[in-house]
Enzyme design. Structure first.
Site, mmCIF file in Angstrom:
data_model
loop_
_atom_site.group_PDB
_atom_site.id
_atom_site.type_symbol
_atom_site.label_atom_id
_atom_site.label_comp_id
_atom_site.label_asym_id
_atom_site.label_seq_id
_atom_site.Cartn_x
_atom_site.Cartn_y
_atom_site.Cartn_z
ATOM 1 N N GLY A 17 -42.257 -40.959 72.377
ATOM 2 C CA GLY A 17 -42.848 -40.517 73.648
ATOM 3 C C GLY A 17 -44.322 -40.853 73.839
ATOM 4 N N THR A 19 -45.983 -43.635 74.919
ATOM 5 C CA THR A 19 -46.338 -44.265 76.197
ATOM 6 C C THR A 19 -46.222 -43.260 77.340
ATOM 7 O OG1 THR A 19 -45.719 -46.469 75.425
ATOM 8 C CG2 THR A 19 -45.712 -46.124 77.806
ATOM 9 N N SER A 86 -48.606 -46.988 64.804
ATOM 10 C CA SER A 86 -49.566 -46.793 63.698
ATOM 11 C C SER A 86 -48.962 -45.972 62.561
ATOM 12 C CB SER A 86 -50.884 -46.195 64.201
ATOM 13 O OG SER A 86 -50.720 -45.194 65.175
HETATM 14 N N1 LIG Z 1 -41.366 -34.225 75.959
HETATM 15 C C1 LIG Z 1 -41.284 -35.547 76.076
HETATM 16 N N2 LIG Z 1 -42.399 -36.302 75.954
HETATM 17 C C2 LIG Z 1 -42.346 -37.655 76.055
HETATM 18 N N3 LIG Z 1 -41.216 -38.340 76.260
HETATM 19 C C3 LIG Z 1 -40.072 -37.644 76.377
HETATM 20 C C4 LIG Z 1 -40.053 -36.233 76.291
HETATM 21 N N4 LIG Z 1 -38.784 -35.814 76.448
HETATM 22 C C5 LIG Z 1 -38.054 -36.913 76.623
HETATM 23 N N5 LIG Z 1 -38.797 -38.036 76.601
HETATM 24 C C6 LIG Z 1 -38.302 -39.394 76.823
HETATM 25 O O1 LIG Z 1 -38.439 -40.150 75.634
HETATM 26 C C7 LIG Z 1 -38.691 -41.522 75.938
HETATM 27 C C8 LIG Z 1 -39.957 -41.937 75.217
HETATM 28 O O2 LIG Z 1 -40.249 -43.272 75.485
HETATM 29 P P1 LIG Z 1 -41.685 -43.916 75.297
HETATM 30 O O3 LIG Z 1 -41.640 -45.293 75.850
HETATM 31 O O4 LIG Z 1 -42.728 -42.998 75.834
HETATM 32 O O5 LIG Z 1 -41.798 -43.954 73.701
HETATM 33 P P2 LIG Z 1 -42.863 -44.686 72.775
HETATM 34 O O6 LIG Z 1 -43.215 -43.696 71.731
HETATM 35 O O7 LIG Z 1 -43.962 -45.244 73.604
HETATM 36 O O8 LIG Z 1 -42.000 -45.832 72.126
HETATM 37 P P3 LIG Z 1 -42.451 -47.298 71.585
HETATM 38 O O9 LIG Z 1 -43.111 -47.084 70.245
HETATM 39 O O10 LIG Z 1 -41.175 -48.038 71.439
HETATM 40 O O11 LIG Z 1 -43.366 -47.904 72.604
HETATM 41 C C9 LIG Z 1 -38.816 -41.614 77.456
HETATM 42 O O12 LIG Z 1 -37.593 -42.035 77.986
HETATM 43 C C10 LIG Z 1 -39.113 -40.161 77.849
HETATM 44 O O13 LIG Z 1 -38.694 -39.849 79.154
HETATM 45 MG MG LIG Z 2 -44.630 -47.196 73.916
#
Ligand SMILES: Nc1ncnc2c1ncn2[C@@H]1O[C@H](COP(=O)(O)OP(=O)(O)OP(=O)(O)O)[C@@H](O)[C@H]1O
Ligand SMILES: [Mg+2]
Length: 171
Positions: A17, A19, A86
């Protein structure tokens, strides 16, 4: 004296989550008329770190570059939000040393839930062996030992994610 920016360093597994939270936080700070720059791993990997792969050595190099970039911005009054897997504690500690006002935010989510989310289909590719160095499948993720903030995205809504950060800032 010119005020330095804050560096919000979001770390966590792919799909945890980072991003999503970084965009919400950016919107919140912009509404407060703060200058803010998001540094997202996906974008950085296509630009300043286009030359790097995903070996441990290259991952460390990438984190160091982002840390220096965040420092330059924060030194000039820009609040920086880093969204980067990271995976290594040592590299995050390096970023902490380099950056002023460093706030490590552990975006916590179980590997099972991350695999379920798999919003870019990367876990599936990794599990099928089409990617060989994916964090959470073949590569390790070291959980933060002493983060300023932990956000459990499995339990919280995205609204609540932001509230946790705002509460921390008020303290
Ligand atoms: N409480 C929450 N906070 C953030 N994201 C959430 C939450 N609950 C569900 N999600 C969902 O989880 C997913 C997280 O995706 P995101 O692209 O933000 O991950 P990321 O950590 O950036 O991944 P990556 O390392 O692959 O870039 C999204 O589809 C988001 O809607
Ligand atoms: Mg991301």
């Amino acid at each position: 004296m010119y005020k330095k920016g804050l560096v919000f360093w979001l770390t966590g597994l792919p799909c945890s989550g980072k991003t999503t939270i970084s965009k919400k936080l950016k919107k919140y700070l912009k509404n407060k008329s703060e200058s803010v720059q998001r540094l997202d791993g996906d974008i950085l990997r296509k630009t300043i770190s286009k030359d790097l792969g995903f070996s441990k050595k290259d991952r460390i190099k990438n984190i160091h570059r982002v840390a220096y970039l965040a420092k330059i911005l924060a030194d000039n009054g820009v609040n920086v939000i880093v969204a980067l897997i990271s995976p290594y504690q040592k590299s995050r500690d390096f970023a902490r040393k380099v950056c002023p006002n460093f706030i490590e935010i552990y975006v916590k989510c179980s590997i099972e839930e991350c695999k379920r989310r798999d919003i870019k289909g990367m876990y599936e590719k990794a599990l099928k062996g089409k990617i060989i160095d994916f964090t959470g499948v073949q590569d390790s993720y070291e959980e933060p030992q002493n983060p300023e903030i932990t956000i459990d995205t499995e339990k919280l809504s995205t609204e609540d994610d932001l509230k946790i950060i705002i509460n921390y800032l008020k303290k």
